[in-house]
Design an enzyme around this catalytic site. Structure first.
Site: not given
Ligand code: SF4
Length: 345
Positions: A21, A34, A78, A115, A133, A189
């Site tokens: 996508w 989405e 689901g 969203y 999200d 992250c």
């Molecule tokens: Fe996330 Fe670390 Fe990047 Fe900050 S530096 S956005 S805590 S991965």
């Protein structure tokens, strides 16, 4: 937050996962992805996405599809109301003769919230609308060192405003910026375990990294525990056919097929009584099994009986499960039924 977007966009262009996508600007294809991705992992969506678009390559095909086929193609994903809303929206798009191309118009489609409307508006039409999200909430909370509860709608609104403020200019960048923030949340992250800050293109701008607070973020109120419901489920075989019945038209798993079942955990004697009340007589008990399924707010704990019966009950007796969408809550029982019917496990 000056200087945040160029490194994030450059990182995304070099590192983004190759997903189907992301190779299209067709709003229909982006919209289907989405909706499928709501509450569902990317790996789980890939096969469904390909099969769905093979069956319904254009919005008109989806609009005119038989519901049984639609639900069969959704079987196991689901949250089946998503599929029904997709079809309702597809009919609106077909009847209007054009795909809505503004955030406000997209929001009017069934099943499309803020969203999803923002995700389609940005990726398909280059409109700078922030799609926030869970991944984006986490990334933004860490970048800004925000210690407010991200499940609070007011905090979500504040974060959406922040993403809106850092949106880049230029159509090509706008089309990928939401995806870039989500990708950052999905692979760098990350939600479970420590964030991979040393790989992060936003590290130099990240307040949580600078202050060492990233492990404590985001702040999120604990969810209420799920309500537990116990059930006894029957895989019934009569003259080479298995029994299914349709669930009610509203509520959980509305209108889908299920194996006959009743509330509570029943022993064999009590289960036999239930069968008799349905007009069936147990002939040979083959197996007792247990299964569990988690919904968003409910947990089903199921005891199952696999057996042959005689008699006459008002179920749909089928020699195969091929044409019936049986949700994955019953996966263990479907496997037993398929084995009895001689289908693939
Ligand atoms: Fe996330 Fe670390 Fe990047 Fe900050 S530096 S956005 S805590 S991965």
């Amino acid at each position: 937050m000056d200087g945040l977007t160029p490194p994030v966009l450059a990182w995304y262009r070099a590192n983004a996962r190759d997903l189907p996508w992301r190779k299209t600007s067709d709003p229909y294809r982006i919209w289907v992805s989405e909706i499928m991705l709501q509450q569902t992992r990317v790996a789980a969506v890939l096969g469904y996405y390909a099969r769905f678009l093979d069956a319904f390559p254009a919005v008109g095909d989806l609009a005119s599809a038989p519901e049984d086929l639609l639900l069969k193609l959704w079987e196991g994903l689901g949250y089946y109301s998503r599929a029904r809303n997709l079809q309702k929206a597809a009919r609106i798009v077909r009847d209007s003769g054009r795909f809505p191309d503004s955030f406000a118009e997209l929001l009017k489609l069934p099943g499309v919230g803020e969203y999803t409307a923002a995700a389609i508006a940005s990726a398909a039409f280059g409109i700078p609308e922030a799609a926030v999200d869970g991944n984006v909430l986490r990334v933004a909370a860490r970048l800004t060192d925000c210690h407010d509860d991200i499940s609070d709608p007011a905090v979500k609104k504040k974060i959406r405003g922040w993403v809106q403020d850092v949106f880049p200019d230029g159509s090509a960048d706008i089309r990928i910026f939401n995806q870039a923030l989500m990708e950052l949340g999905a692979v760098v992250c990350v939600p479970n375990g420590p964030p991979k800050c040393l790989l992060c293109p936003a590290r130099e701008r990240c307040l949580a990294f600078a202050r060492g607070t990233f492990d404590a973020l985001p702040v999120k109120k604990a969810k209420k525990p799920r309500r537990v419901e116990e059930k006894t489920v029957f895989v019934l075989l009569l003259e080479g056919r298995a029994a299914l019945r349709k669930r009610p038209d509203s509520g959980l798993l509305a209108g889908l097929w299920e194996f006959p079942n009743t509330d509570g955990v029943l022993d064999e004697d009590a289960a036999a009584e239930v069968l008799r009340s349905w007009g069936l007589e147990p002939k040979s008990w083959r197996k007792r099994l247990a299964a569990k399924h988690l919904f968003t707010h409910v947990e089903w704990r199921m005891t199952g009986y696999v057996l042959e019966v005689s008699g006459n009950a008002d179920f749909f007796w089928t020699p195969s499960l091929d044409a019936c969408a049986v949700p994955s809550a019953f996966a263990k029982f479907s496997k037993e039924a398929l084995a009895l019917l001689g289908g693939a496990p």
